[in-house]
Design an enzyme around this catalytic site. Sequence first.
Site, PDB file in Angstrom:
ATOM      1  N   ASP B   5      -2.461  72.288  -1.382  1.00 25.75           N
ATOM      2  CA  ASP B   5      -3.060  71.046  -1.892  1.00 25.75           C
ATOM      3  C   ASP B   5      -1.970  70.332  -2.697  1.00 25.75           C
ATOM      4  OD1 ASP B   5      -4.465  69.075  -3.190  1.00 25.75           O
ATOM      5  OD2 ASP B   5      -5.714  70.438  -4.370  1.00 25.75           O
ATOM      6  N   ASN B   8      -0.069  64.804  -7.223  1.00 19.65           N
ATOM      7  CA  ASN B   8       0.957  63.893  -7.715  1.00 19.65           C
ATOM      8  C   ASN B   8       1.996  64.573  -8.591  1.00 19.65           C
ATOM      9  OD1 ASN B   8       0.245  61.258  -6.612  1.00 19.65           O
ATOM     10  ND2 ASN B   8      -1.678  61.590  -7.701  1.00 19.65           N
ATOM     11  N   ASN B  10       1.858  68.395  -9.088  1.00 18.61           N
ATOM     12  CA  ASN B  10       2.109  69.779  -8.673  1.00 18.61           C
ATOM     13  C   ASN B  10       1.436  70.138  -7.345  1.00 18.61           C
ATOM     14  OD1 ASN B  10      -0.600  70.489  -9.300  1.00 18.61           O
ATOM     15  ND2 ASN B  10      -0.040  70.596 -11.456  1.00 18.61           N
ATOM     16  N   TYR B  66     -17.643  54.614   1.578  1.00 23.91           N
ATOM     17  CA  TYR B  66     -16.498  54.372   0.691  1.00 23.91           C
ATOM     18  C   TYR B  66     -15.251  54.096   1.526  1.00 23.91           C
ATOM     19  CZ  TYR B  66     -13.793  55.256  -3.651  1.00 23.91           C
ATOM     20  OH  TYR B  66     -12.996  55.169  -4.773  1.00 23.91           O
ATOM     21  N   ASP B  72      -8.081  64.404  -0.987  1.00 24.37           N
ATOM     22  CA  ASP B  72      -8.446  65.512  -1.882  1.00 24.37           C
ATOM     23  C   ASP B  72      -9.921  65.411  -2.300  1.00 24.37           C
ATOM     24  OD1 ASP B  72      -7.786  63.172  -3.249  1.00 24.37           O
ATOM     25  OD2 ASP B  72      -6.864  64.208  -4.954  1.00 24.37           O
ATOM     26  N   ARG B  73     -10.368  64.187  -2.602  1.00 25.69           N
ATOM     27  CA  ARG B  73     -11.775  63.986  -2.954  1.00 25.69           C
ATOM     28  C   ARG B  73     -12.659  64.252  -1.733  1.00 25.69           C
ATOM     29  NH1 ARG B  73     -12.082  58.081  -5.519  1.00 25.69           N
ATOM     30  NH2 ARG B  73     -14.312  58.520  -5.679  1.00 25.69           N
ATOM     31  N   SER B  90      -5.142  65.311 -13.164  1.00 23.32           N
ATOM     32  CA  SER B  90      -4.416  64.220 -13.839  1.00 23.32           C
ATOM     33  C   SER B  90      -5.286  62.963 -13.884  1.00 23.32           C
ATOM     34  CB  SER B  90      -3.070  63.945 -13.168  1.00 23.32           C
ATOM     35  OG  SER B  90      -3.229  63.782 -11.786  1.00 23.32           O
ATOM     36  N   THR B 142     -11.541  62.062 -38.248  1.00 24.62           N
ATOM     37  CA  THR B 142     -10.777  61.442 -37.153  1.00 24.62           C
ATOM     38  C   THR B 142     -10.573  62.371 -35.949  1.00 24.62           C
ATOM     39  OG1 THR B 142      -9.694  60.021 -38.756  1.00 24.62           O
ATOM     40  CG2 THR B 142      -8.692  60.127 -36.596  1.00 24.62           C
TER      41      THR B 142
END
Lengths: 204, 204
Positions: B5, B8, B10, B66, B72-73, B90, B142
């Site tokens: 697989d 981008n 790895n 789509y 990959d998706r 990512s 914070t």
Amino acid sequence: MLLLDIGNTNIKVFEKGEIKRFDLKSFSFPKEKFYYICVNEDFKEKIEKLPNSVNLEGKFSLKTKYRGLGVDRAVACYGVFDGVVVDAGSAITVDLMIDHEHQGGFIMPGLSSYKESFANISSKLICNLDEEITLDRLPLKTTEALTYGVIKPIVCVIKEWAKDKKIYLTGGDAKALFKFFENCVYDEKLVFKGMQKVIKEIEC
Amino acid sequence: MLLLDIGNTNIKVFEKGEIKRFDLKSFSFPKEKFYYICVNEDFKEKIEKLPNSVNLEGKFSLKTKYRGLGVDRAVACYGVFDGVVVDAGSAITVDLMIDHEHQGGFIMPGLSSYKESFANISSKLICNLDEEITLDRLPLKTTEALTYGVIKPIVCVIKEWAKDKKIYLTGGDAKALFKFFENCVYDEKLVFKGMQKVIKEIEC
């Protein structure tokens, strides 16, 4: 009366009911008396030294258990009795007010940050946000998918906290978010209204 | 059987039930036959030329309206009959499957992008995400406010689409998100399971 809201990238000046934006780097501070808040650490010391400047930080006390609340968030909330305060600028801050008491809040990246993030992840994800996006169905192409992935999570989490409370939207990207909420007011002067309230209290 | 697989940043290699991750820059492609998917435009041509490589893109057809769905998706969804497929790498992609038909989906920046965005906005917003964060009350400091501002919107929008459907979580940051969902499975092999399904179909 001259009010300055000094942010990380620009300065907003409020005078005679009007807001003007200036780039921080090229801004000349006024010679007449001005009231200000400043979240920019690099500028704080410089402005504090000006004899005609009045720092409003520390001059008012917002009821809250939050530790380290930025003065810009605090002053925007100070003028709101009940509701969700959303400041959509370089960061998007969300704060909940109930009976003039701050209940807590959170910080998301600003809209332009998302665009940068996508571009850094992959050249395929470089895009402008689609202003016509609708949030009531799942996207069916990449530009929709990216815009939806920015706007929908932000809208979703704000609505979850707002429930039936009024949402007060301010900041440079407020207009882009406005149409996705029902019980919402857009008020670009929210921070300055809070500042005016503080000034009224300290000068009475 | 060797599955790759190629992303981008790895490459994930699946062999004998185990996944190994490699940096793309220093990776040597295997000499034996391998099946792969690749979303990295810079590598596509190079790998296509290898005589021992089999590209699975175009070898299966996911039912969807789509346009431009990343392979990959598509392949991760291909193995899922019903549910929400979340690949937290990512970028974080979210896709809805009903009766083996893809209904659409969206893309958010990956968790590490948010950290970068905050750091770029202000030095005051530099922080590590707080792993102990709870999402059921508003933050009061914070570090909580930043972590909440990353995690809560993501969780919120995924839950809104999932409703009572099962959520399939995969990708490097899946573990960080897992605990916030009830009806959820963590499956790091989701993409490879989809690939195996495709291989089974094309080789029968």
